[in-house]
Design a protein around this motif. Structure first.
Motif, short mmCIF file in Angstrom:
data_model
loop_
_atom_site.label_atom_id
_atom_site.label_comp_id
_atom_site.label_asym_id
_atom_site.label_seq_id
_atom_site.Cartn_x
_atom_site.Cartn_y
_atom_site.Cartn_z
N GLU A 1 11.88 12.24 17.01
CA GLU A 1 13.08 12.93 16.41
C GLU A 1 14.13 13.64 17.31
OE1 GLU A 1 11.92 15.54 13.48
OE2 GLU A 1 11.98 13.99 11.75
N LEU A 2 15.16 12.81 17.49
CA LEU A 2 16.19 13.58 18.47
C LEU A 2 17.52 13.82 17.40
CD1 LEU A 2 16.03 10.96 21.40
CD2 LEU A 2 14.98 13.39 21.29
N TYR A 3 18.30 14.82 18.19
CA TYR A 3 19.83 14.75 17.46
C TYR A 3 20.50 13.70 17.98
CZ TYR A 3 18.62 19.81 16.70
OH TYR A 3 17.72 20.84 16.16
N ASP B 1 18.81 3.11 24.24
CA ASP B 1 18.34 2.30 22.93
C ASP B 1 18.20 3.20 21.62
OD1 ASP B 1 17.71 0.11 24.46
OD2 ASP B 1 15.65 0.96 25.03
N ASP B 2 18.15 2.67 20.62
CA ASP B 2 18.38 3.41 19.47
C ASP B 2 16.86 3.78 19.01
OD1 ASP B 2 21.04 4.14 19.46
OD2 ASP B 2 21.55 2.46 18.14
N ASP B 3 16.06 4.12 19.74
CA ASP B 3 14.42 4.02 19.38
C ASP B 3 13.91 5.28 18.96
OD1 ASP B 3 14.64 4.99 22.20
OD2 ASP B 3 12.73 4.04 22.67
N TYR B 4 14.72 6.19 18.25
CA TYR B 4 14.45 7.23 17.82
C TYR B 4 14.81 7.69 16.33
CZ TYR B 4 19.54 8.22 17.76
OH TYR B 4 20.93 8.08 17.74
N TYR B 5 14.24 8.61 15.74
CA TYR B 5 14.62 9.12 14.41
C TYR B 5 15.53 10.33 14.17
CZ TYR B 5 10.89 6.11 13.28
OH TYR B 5 9.94 5.08 13.02
N PRO B 6 16.48 10.37 13.65
CA PRO B 6 17.50 11.36 13.67
C PRO B 6 16.88 12.69 13.13
CG PRO B 6 18.11 9.64 11.94
CD PRO B 6 16.94 9.18 12.74
N ARG B 7 17.21 13.76 14.01
CA ARG B 7 16.62 15.13 13.53
C ARG B 7 17.60 15.90 12.70
NH1 ARG B 7 14.61 19.15 18.07
NH2 ARG B 7 13.98 20.52 16.78
N PRO B 8 17.29 16.46 11.66
CA PRO B 8 18.01 17.28 10.74
C PRO B 8 18.78 18.43 11.65
CG PRO B 8 15.72 17.21 9.97
CD PRO B 8 15.81 16.58 11.14
N ILE C 1 29.58 23.80 24.56
CA ILE C 1 28.19 24.53 24.92
C ILE C 1 27.17 24.38 23.87
CG2 ILE C 1 26.94 26.73 25.19
CD1 ILE C 1 29.50 27.76 26.68
N PHE C 2 27.44 24.23 22.46
CA PHE C 2 26.67 24.04 21.48
C PHE C 2 26.16 22.44 21.43
CE2 PHE C 2 28.42 28.10 20.12
CZ PHE C 2 27.22 28.34 19.52
N GLY C 3 27.08 21.35 21.79
CA GLY C 3 26.69 20.15 21.84
C GLY C 3 25.70 19.88 22.96
#
Length: 156
Positions: free
Chosen positions: A26-28, A113-120, A43-45
């Protein structure tokens, strides 16, 4: 003698999914990084991207991204402050540019790659709002808010 053929048992779907999901974390995603940079600051990004990088084991890259986002934010503040620009669309454009650099250069560099799940993002959003509210309250009680804002706040 009778041939006994048994078909191999299929794994239940939830077990197959777990095996397929082992490589993904899970990643942002890119959009929260851009939007946090735009609405709060680069900075937050950078913090969101640093969390991603550290989660997958790129600790030094995470530190470099955070240092870049801090340097970019301060360089932008010094440049715009020196030019007398404190509000309007120009600071927003610079924040967006910082977010685009973070998401389109650094993010693609380490996560092609897009091999992640979006993190809330709700927890990160709550922290960002808490930081901004704390800064606002510190400025309010220290008397460093612009006079226009103090007039509006004092009207009841």
């Amino acid at each position: 003698m009778e041939d006994q053929y048994t078909e191999p048992e299929e794994q239940p779907e939830d077990i197959q999914d777990e095996d397929e999901q082992e490589g993904a974390v899970e990643l942002y995603s890119k959009w929260p990084i851009r939007l946090f940079s735009l609405f709060f600051s680069p900075i937050f990004g950078g913090i969101l991207l640093m969390i991603n990088l550290r989660k997958v084991g790129y600790k030094q890259a995470g530190t470099r991204v955070l240092l870049f986002s801090i340097a970019y934010t301060f360089a932008t503040a010094i440049l715009l402050g020196g030019m007398g620009i404190t509000g309007g669309i120009i600071p927003i454009v610079f924040n967006l540019m910082g977010g685009v650099i973070l998401s389109d250069y650094y993010y693609k560099k380490y996560f092609p790659d897009d091999d992640y799940y979006p993190r809330p993002v709700w927890g990160a959003l709550a922290v960002a709002l808490l930081v901004y509210f704390s800064i606002f309250m510190a400025m309010y009680y220290s008397g460093t808010l612009p006079p226009e804002i103090i007039k509006v706040l004092n009207k009841k």
